[in-house]
Design a protein around this motif. Structure first.
Motif, PDB file in Angstrom:
ATOM      1  N   THR A   3     -33.469  42.693  40.532  1.00 19.47           N
ATOM      2  CA  THR A   3     -32.133  42.025  39.773  1.00 19.47           C
ATOM      3  C   THR A   3     -31.436  40.932  40.318  1.00 19.47           C
ATOM      4  O   THR A   3     -31.393  40.934  41.471  1.00 19.47           O
ATOM      5  N   TYR A   4     -30.985  40.209  39.586  1.00 19.33           N
ATOM      6  CA  TYR A   4     -30.116  39.129  40.152  1.00 19.33           C
ATOM      7  C   TYR A   4     -29.025  39.480  41.027  1.00 19.33           C
ATOM      8  O   TYR A   4     -28.535  39.023  42.072  1.00 19.33           O
ATOM      9  N   THR A   5     -28.386  40.590  40.736  1.00 22.33           N
ATOM     10  CA  THR A   5     -27.354  41.523  41.685  1.00 22.33           C
ATOM     11  C   THR A   5     -27.798  41.781  43.108  1.00 22.33           C
ATOM     12  O   THR A   5     -27.510  41.468  43.935  1.00 22.33           O
ATOM     13  N   ASP A   6     -29.329  42.449  42.968  1.00 23.77           N
ATOM     14  CA  ASP A   6     -29.944  42.653  44.309  1.00 23.77           C
ATOM     15  C   ASP A   6     -30.072  41.634  45.009  1.00 23.77           C
ATOM     16  O   ASP A   6     -30.070  41.684  46.222  1.00 23.77           O
ATOM     17  N   ALA A   7     -30.960  40.577  44.298  1.00 24.09           N
ATOM     18  CA  ALA A   7     -31.228  39.373  44.984  1.00 24.09           C
ATOM     19  C   ALA A   7     -30.191  38.675  45.846  1.00 24.09           C
ATOM     20  O   ALA A   7     -29.882  38.042  46.846  1.00 24.09           O
ATOM     21  N   THR A   8     -29.122  38.637  45.003  1.00 19.86           N
ATOM     22  CA  THR A   8     -27.576  37.854  45.542  1.00 19.86           C
ATOM     23  C   THR A   8     -27.336  38.503  46.598  1.00 19.86           C
ATOM     24  O   THR A   8     -26.743  37.984  47.611  1.00 19.86           O
ATOM     25  N   ALA A   9     -27.200  39.745  46.953  1.00 16.65           N
ATOM     26  CA  ALA A   9     -26.631  40.607  47.907  1.00 16.65           C
ATOM     27  C   ALA A   9     -27.447  40.414  49.149  1.00 16.65           C
ATOM     28  O   ALA A   9     -27.025  40.312  50.499  1.00 16.65           O
ATOM     29  N   LEU A  10     -28.887  40.370  48.984  1.00 13.20           N
ATOM     30  CA  LEU A  10     -29.704  39.963  50.012  1.00 13.20           C
ATOM     31  C   LEU A  10     -29.761  38.715  50.643  1.00 13.20           C
ATOM     32  O   LEU A  10     -29.601  38.384  51.516  1.00 13.20           O
ATOM     33  N   ILE A  11     -29.453  37.757  49.574  1.00 17.11           N
ATOM     34  CA  ILE A  11     -29.175  36.330  50.164  1.00 17.11           C
ATOM     35  C   ILE A  11     -28.057  36.023  50.676  1.00 17.11           C
ATOM     36  O   ILE A  11     -27.937  35.059  51.907  1.00 17.11           O
ATOM     37  N   MET A  12     -26.849  36.574  50.322  1.00 11.29           N
ATOM     38  CA  MET A  12     -25.561  36.418  50.738  1.00 11.29           C
ATOM     39  C   MET A  12     -25.489  37.064  52.472  1.00 11.29           C
ATOM     40  O   MET A  12     -24.860  36.348  53.109  1.00 11.29           O
ATOM     41  N   LYS A  13     -26.578  37.902  52.603  1.00 11.48           N
ATOM     42  CA  LYS A  13     -26.483  38.357  54.124  1.00 11.48           C
ATOM     43  C   LYS A  13     -26.964  37.283  55.065  1.00 11.48           C
ATOM     44  O   LYS A  13     -26.688  37.140  56.013  1.00 11.48           O
ATOM     45  N   ASN A  14     -28.017  36.322  54.291  1.00 10.63           N
ATOM     46  CA  ASN A  14     -28.398  35.409  55.336  1.00 10.63           C
ATOM     47  C   ASN A  14     -27.452  34.212  55.353  1.00 10.63           C
ATOM     48  O   ASN A  14     -27.691  33.214  56.164  1.00 10.63           O
ATOM     49  N   PHE A  15     -26.416  34.245  54.484  1.00  9.43           N
ATOM     50  CA  PHE A  15     -25.198  33.012  54.674  1.00  9.43           C
ATOM     51  C   PHE A  15     -24.241  33.581  55.624  1.00  9.43           C
ATOM     52  O   PHE A  15     -23.236  32.769  56.036  1.00  9.43           O
ATOM     53  N   ALA A  16     -24.282  34.753  56.209  1.00  5.26           N
ATOM     54  CA  ALA A  16     -23.008  35.359  56.808  1.00  5.26           C
ATOM     55  C   ALA A  16     -23.079  34.547  58.236  1.00  5.26           C
ATOM     56  O   ALA A  16     -24.139  34.516  58.879  1.00  5.26           O
ATOM     57  N   ASN A  17     -21.856  33.994  58.628  1.00  9.70           N
ATOM     58  CA  ASN A  17     -21.597  33.611  59.834  1.00  9.70           C
ATOM     59  C   ASN A  17     -22.343  32.542  59.945  1.00  9.70           C
ATOM     60  O   ASN A  17     -22.622  31.756  61.236  1.00  9.70           O
ATOM     61  N   LYS A  18     -22.473  31.592  59.176  1.00 10.65           N
ATOM     62  CA  LYS A  18     -23.331  30.439  58.933  1.00 10.65           C
ATOM     63  C   LYS A  18     -22.519  29.121  58.665  1.00 10.65           C
ATOM     64  O   LYS A  18     -21.714  29.513  57.460  1.00 10.65           O
ATOM     65  N   GLU A  19     -22.472  28.117  59.176  1.00 11.45           N
ATOM     66  CA  GLU A  19     -21.860  26.888  58.694  1.00 11.45           C
ATOM     67  C   GLU A  19     -22.816  25.747  58.338  1.00 11.45           C
ATOM     68  O   GLU A  19     -23.903  25.477  59.043  1.00 11.45           O
ATOM     69  N   PHE A  20     -22.582  24.949  57.344  1.00 12.68           N
ATOM     70  CA  PHE A  20     -23.543  23.707  57.046  1.00 12.68           C
ATOM     71  C   PHE A  20     -22.720  22.316  57.095  1.00 12.68           C
ATOM     72  O   PHE A  20     -21.667  22.385  56.448  1.00 12.68           O
ATOM     73  N   GLY A  21     -23.010  21.568  57.699  1.00 10.30           N
ATOM     74  CA  GLY A  21     -22.592  20.385  57.732  1.00 10.30           C
ATOM     75  C   GLY A  21     -22.896  19.518  59.052  1.00 10.30           C
ATOM     76  O   GLY A  21     -23.980  19.752  59.614  1.00 10.30           O
TER      77      GLY A  21
END
Length: 465
Positions: free
Chosen positions: A296-314
C-alpha cells in the motif's frame, strides 16, 4: 510628497526582495492522483491435476440399492417347459481382479419344470417345483464415456449350491438340460441388469462439477490488502480409467486461468454447462500462477521515509532535509511528494516508473524526475536542487524492499495447497518450486508486484456421494 512616495515604494520593493530571498518558498502545483482501480490480471494457462478415485465399496453400495428384489421372471411354461423366477438373495459383493471388476451375486431361484412325453395323444408329462440357491460370478470391463463409467459385464459362472434334479421312481434325475436353456436367457438379462445398475451408480459428473465449482470460488489470500485468488476453468481432460486394489481411478486434469485480483470479492467465472470432458493419453500437471506482492502507498511511504532519516541533500551551504513523504498514482507513474525544509521550504513532486531490482528484491523508481510544475518552481527559487547529483542521491533513497511481501504471498499460496478441503471428499494439494518477478501494476491504493509461481497442484475427488 512626491519624494516620500518614491522613497516608500523603493523601501517596500527592497523589503519584498529581501523577504523573497530569505524564505525561498517553493510553490508547486500538486499532481492530482488518478483512480487506477480495480485491477484484473490474467495469467498464462495452467494445468491442475484432478485425480478421481472411486472405491468399489461405494459402487457396491449403490449397485445393491439399484438392484434389489426380483431380478428375472419368466412365467411362460409353454415355450421351453420351464418357469423360472430369480431374486437377489444376499448383498452383491464387488471386488477387483486382474484390472477388472468382479461381481458376486447370491441368488434364490424358483424353478417349475415340466418333464415327460406326449405320445399317441396321451399326455404323460408331469411338473416339479424346485427352490434352488446359487451364486453368479460376473466380470466387468470399465470404460469412460460421456461423464460415466460404463461396464461391459459377462457372466463368468453360475454355481448351484445343490444340483438341479428331480426324483423319479426313487432316483435323482438331473434336470440341468432343462434349466440350462432358460439360464442362457437369464444370463443376458442379468448381465444387462448389472450394467444398468453400475451405470446408474457411476455418474460421477455431479461430484466433479461440485468440486470444480468449489475450487473456482474466489479465495481470499490477504484480507488486509483485499487480495483474491481465482481459478477460471477452460477445459477438462481425462485418461482411461483403471481398476486396482478396490478402487477405480482416472487421471483428470483442468486447463485454467489463475488470477490475482485486488479489491472487492470478485464473482466466480465457473460455467458448468460449458465444461467439456476430452479424452487424452497423458495429463500435464505443471501450473503457472501469479501471486501479488502488495505494497500500500501508506506502507511504502513509511519504508521510504526511513531512508530519508538524518540525510541532507544539496551542495555547499544550500541544503534541504525531507520531513515527510507521500506517494500516489498519476498517469501510469508514481508521484513522490517530498516536504522539504532548509535553504528552501515547501513540497517538491517527483515522478517515476516503479521497477523491480531482482538482486536486492527492491522496488525503485526508474526515470525519476521532477514534475513539470516543480521544475518551473525550482528554476525560480532553487535551481541548484535540479542538479543531477542531488537528484541521483534522492533517487537512491526512493526505494524499498518487497521481499517480506513476496514471502507473505507465497505463504498464502502454500496454505491453499496444503490439504485444503473446500468440501467433503475434495482436497487441494501442491507445491511451489520457484518465484519469478513478472511485472508491476498500480492501483489507487497500492503498488502491486506480480510474481510468477511454478509448481504443481492436485485436486483429489475421493468417493461418490
Amino acid at each position: 510628497m512626491y519624494t516620500f512616495s518614491r522613497l516608500f515604494a523603493a523601501l517596500m520593493l527592497a523589503l519584498t526582495i529581501v523577504s523573497c530571498s530569505s524564505t525561498n518558498k517553493i510553490n508547486s502545483l500538486k499532481p492530482e492522483p488518478d483512480d487506477a482501480s480495480p485491477l484484473l490480471y490474467d495469467n498464462e494457462y495452467s494445468f491442475i491435476s484432478l485425480p478421481v478415485s472411486i472405491k468399489l465399496k461405494d459402487i457396491e453400495n449403490k449397485a445393491n440399492t439399484a438392484l434389489s428384489g426380483v431380478i428375472y421372471d419368466d412365467a411362460n411354461l409353454e415355450d421351453d417347459n420351464v418357469i423360472i423366477k430369480v431374486w437377489k438373495q444376499a448383498p452383491i459383493v464387488i471386488t477387483s481382479e486382474n484390472s477388472k471388476i468382479k461381481i458376486v451375486l447370491p441368488l434364490k431361484v424358483y424353478v417349475k419344470v415340466r418333464y415327460g412325453t406326449q405320445q399317441l395323444g396321451l399326455d404323460l408329462r408331469d411338473t416339479k417345483e424346485l427352490n434352488l440357491n446359487g451364486v453368479v460370478t460376473l466380470v466387468s470391463d470399465i470404460s469412460l464415456s460421456n461423464w460415466k463409467l460404463n461396464s461391459a459385464t459377462t457372466l463368468q459362472s453360475l454355481d448351484w449350491t445343490e444340483s438341479p434334479s428331480i426324483t423319479i421312481l426313487g432316483k435323482n434325475v438331473p434336470i440341468t438340460y432343462l434349466i440350462n436353456p432358460a439360464v442362457k436367457i437369464f444370463k443376458s438379462k442379468i448381465e444387462k441388469k448389472i450394467d444398468e445398475s453400475i451405470e446408474k451408480s457411476m455418474d460421477f459428473k455431479p461430484n466433479v462439477m461440485d468440486a470444480l465449482q468449489k475450487i473456482s470460488t474466489p479465495f481470499q489470500m490477504n484480507e488486509a490488502y483485499q487480495t483474491w485468488f481465482r481459478i477460471v476453468p477452460a477445459e477438462l481432460y481425462s485418461t482411461d480409467s483403471k481398476v486396482s486394489k478396490g478402487t477405480i481411478s482416472m487421471q483428470m486434469g483442468m486447463k485454467c486461468y489463475m488470477e490475482t485480483i485486488i479489491g472487492a470479492k470478485p464473482e466466480s467465472k465457473f460455467e458448468k454447462d460449458k465444461i467439456v470432458l476430452k479424452p487424452v493419453t497423458k495429463m500435464p500437471d505443471q501450473i503457472t500462477a501469479s501471486i501479488a506482492a502488495v505494497s500500500t502507498y501508506t506502507d511504502a511511504t513509511a519504508l521510504i521515509m526511513k531512508n530519508f532519516a538524518n540525510k541532507e541533500f544539496g551542495s555547499g551551504t544550500k541544503k534541504v532535509t525531507v520531513q515527510k513523504v507521500e506517494l500516489w498514482h498519476k498517469a501510469g507513474k508514481m508521484v513522490i511528494a517530498l516536504d522539504v525544509t532548509g535553504t528552501v521550504n515547501g513540497t517538491i513532486y517527483l515522478t517515476g516508473i516503479p521497477t523491480y531490482n531482482e538482486t536486492t528484491k527492491e522496488i525503485y523508481f526508474d526515470q525519476l524526475d521532477y514534475a513539470l510544475d516543480t521544475k518551473s518552481s525550482l528554476l525560480r527559487t532553487a535551481n541548484w536542487l535540479m542538479q543531477g547529483v542531488i537528484l541521483k542521491k534522492i533517487e537512491e533513497s526512493c526505494r524499498y524492499s518487497i521481499q517480506s511481501n513476496m514471502e507473505e504471498g507465497k505463504k498464502s499460496m502454500v496454505n491453499y495447497l496444503n490439504n485444503y478441503s473446500p468440501m467433503p471428499g475434495v482436497f487441494v494439494n501442491g507445491k511451489i518450486n520457484a518465484l519469478d518477478f513478472q511485472k508491476i501494476q498500480l492501483t489507487n491504493k497500492a503498488i502491486i508486484a506480480f510474481v510468477k509461481v511454478n509448481g504443481t497442484v492436485s485436486v483429489t475427488v475421493d468417493g461418490l456421494k
